[in-house]
Design a protein around this motif. Structure first.
Motif, PDB file in Angstrom:
ATOM      1  N   LYS A   1       0.839  -1.306  -0.055  1.00 15.26           N
ATOM      2  CA  LYS A   1       0.167  -0.154  -0.114  1.00 15.26           C
ATOM      3  C   LYS A   1       0.970   1.218  -0.017  1.00 15.26           C
ATOM      4  CE  LYS A   1      -3.850   2.113   2.526  1.00 15.26           C
ATOM      5  NZ  LYS A   1      -4.860   1.851   3.827  1.00 15.26           N
ATOM      6  N   GLN A   2       1.980   1.320   0.434  1.00 18.56           N
ATOM      7  CA  GLN A   2       2.706   2.583   0.750  1.00 18.56           C
ATOM      8  C   GLN A   2       3.521   2.890  -0.656  1.00 18.56           C
ATOM      9  OE1 GLN A   2       3.374  -0.550   2.389  1.00 18.56           O
ATOM     10  NE2 GLN A   2       5.814  -0.810   2.401  1.00 18.56           N
ATOM     11  N   HIS A   3       3.600   1.976  -1.436  1.00 16.04           N
ATOM     12  CA  HIS A   3       4.071   2.201  -2.831  1.00 16.04           C
ATOM     13  C   HIS A   3       3.359   2.640  -3.746  1.00 16.04           C
ATOM     14  CE1 HIS A   3       8.080   0.423  -1.512  1.00 16.04           C
ATOM     15  NE2 HIS A   3       7.279  -0.755  -1.229  1.00 16.04           N
TER      16      HIS A   3
ATOM     17  N   ARG B   1       3.289   6.204  -5.448  1.00 13.25           N
ATOM     18  CA  ARG B   1       4.534   6.600  -5.953  1.00 13.25           C
ATOM     19  C   ARG B   1       4.867   5.875  -7.506  1.00 13.25           C
ATOM     20  NH1 ARG B   1       9.714   7.858  -2.446  1.00 13.25           N
ATOM     21  NH2 ARG B   1      10.090   9.047  -4.294  1.00 13.25           N
TER      22      ARG B   1
END
Length: 352
Positions: free
Chosen positions: A285-287, A290
């Motif tokens: 999810k954190q990628h 970006r």
């Protein structure tokens, strides 16, 4: 210096009132002493004194505030000195405070934007250097090995020349993608609008990358049988590149014996949405925010075994946005990913 009267004149009003009371009292005492006391004259004197005092105080305060504020701006370099002269100047301190806070906030945003751009520039240069030096060093290493004596060995010579050729092809691929995305970001690449069958184009791409998918035993398929064409209004060549990039990424990060599925669905407002879904590695999810940045890689290990320029998704995003459309991504790590984008639906072209 632009001066515009404001509604709030409390300080000037009070100061003028004190002056008028003092002067009128003194004038009344003087007239009383002379024996010529006149109420009408005192009222007239008070009104004139108030008006003169009010405007003098108001103007002096404005000039005083202007000089002080301008000096502050010059000292802290919040604004160029020329920019203040065009601003409206007021004695309303709350308005002045708001203006100064706005100026400071604007400068803060500007500084933050410059900082982000500088970080982006450094990242970009670092990424370009990293992407280019790997194939360059490979070519250099193969050539040096050949020059040091391996050139006489026909088998080694052929193997090393083939590897050097692949490294050069990778360099060309990166440079071409860099050139393309530079043009896209500068708005120099025009969209050649036409009406075409999106289903037919997808089938053509399936044929082109079939061997690449077969190496990982990945099945390329539609979600359903599309017996009738679906026409869209877009740049066929660029949309083919979008689909190719998404499918190649799906194969690259897909599991062996996996599946990549494409669906084309109708939306409201004369739109269709194209979905590319796989059951591969998925993305944390954190990628996801970006993913469409240039050279951004989810895999931070620096592994380049899968090839690619690192610009594929950035190019996809710019092409879709050049069509004034939207691209979306949904992914769950370990389950798979879905990339989707919208296109304008079109009527079947008439044949002459």
């Amino acid at each position: 210096m632009a001066i515009k009267l404001k509604r709030s004149y409390k300080f000037a009003f009070r100061t003028a009132s004190f002056i008028v009371v003092s002067l009128t009292t003194m004038q009344a005492c003087f007239l009383y002493y002379k024996g010529t006391f006149d109420v009408g004259f005192l009222i007239f004197f008070a009104i004139i004194s108030f008006l003169i005092s009010f405007f003098i105080v108001q103007l002096r305060i404005q000039k005083f505030i202007y000089r002080r504020i301008k000096r502050i701006y010059d000292d802290v370099s919040l604004l160029e000195s020329s920019s203040l002269s065009s601003r409206t100047i007021t004695t309303d301190m709350s308005t002045l405070t708001q203006e100064i806070e706005k100026f400071a906030q604007d400068k803060k945003i500007e500084i933050e934007t410059l900082r982000i751009r500088e970080e982006y520039r450094k990242d970009f240069l670092g990424n370009v250097s990293h992407e280019l030096k790997t194939p360059l060093f490979m070519v250099q290493g193969y050539i040096e090995t050949l020059l040091e004596g391996a050139l006489d060995d026909k088998a080694v010579r052929k193997k090393y020349l083939n590897r050097a050729n692949k490294a050069v092809e990778r360099l060309i691929y990166i440079v071409k993608d860099l050139d393309l995305i530079t043009k896209l970001e500068a708005g120099e690449l025009n969209v050649e609008w036409e009406v075409f069958d999106i289903i037919e184009r997808i089938k053509n791409i399936f044929d082109l990358i079939e061997m690449q998918a077969a190496k990982k035993q990945i099945t390329l398929t539609f979600d359903i049988e599309y017996d009738t064409p679906i026409y869209v209004h877009a740049d066929a060549e660029k949309i083919e590149q979008v689909l190719t990039n998404l499918l190649v990424n799906s194969i690259k990060y897909g599991h062996k014996k996996g599946t990549t599925e494409i669906s084309v669905e109708n939306l409201i407002h004369n739109k269709v949405i194209v979905r590319v879904t796989d059951n591969g590695e998925g993305i944390a999810k954190q990628h996801i925010p970006r993913l469409f940045e240039r050279f951004y890689r989810v895999d931070k290990s620096g592994n380049r075994n899968e090839g690619g320029s690192g610009l594929g998704l950035a190019i996809v995003k710019h092409i879709i946005e050049a069509h004034e459309e939207r691209i979306y991504v949904e992914s769950v790590q370990g389950i798979g990913s879905e990339f989707s984008f919208t296109l304008e639906k079109a009527e079947e072209p008439t044949t002459k």
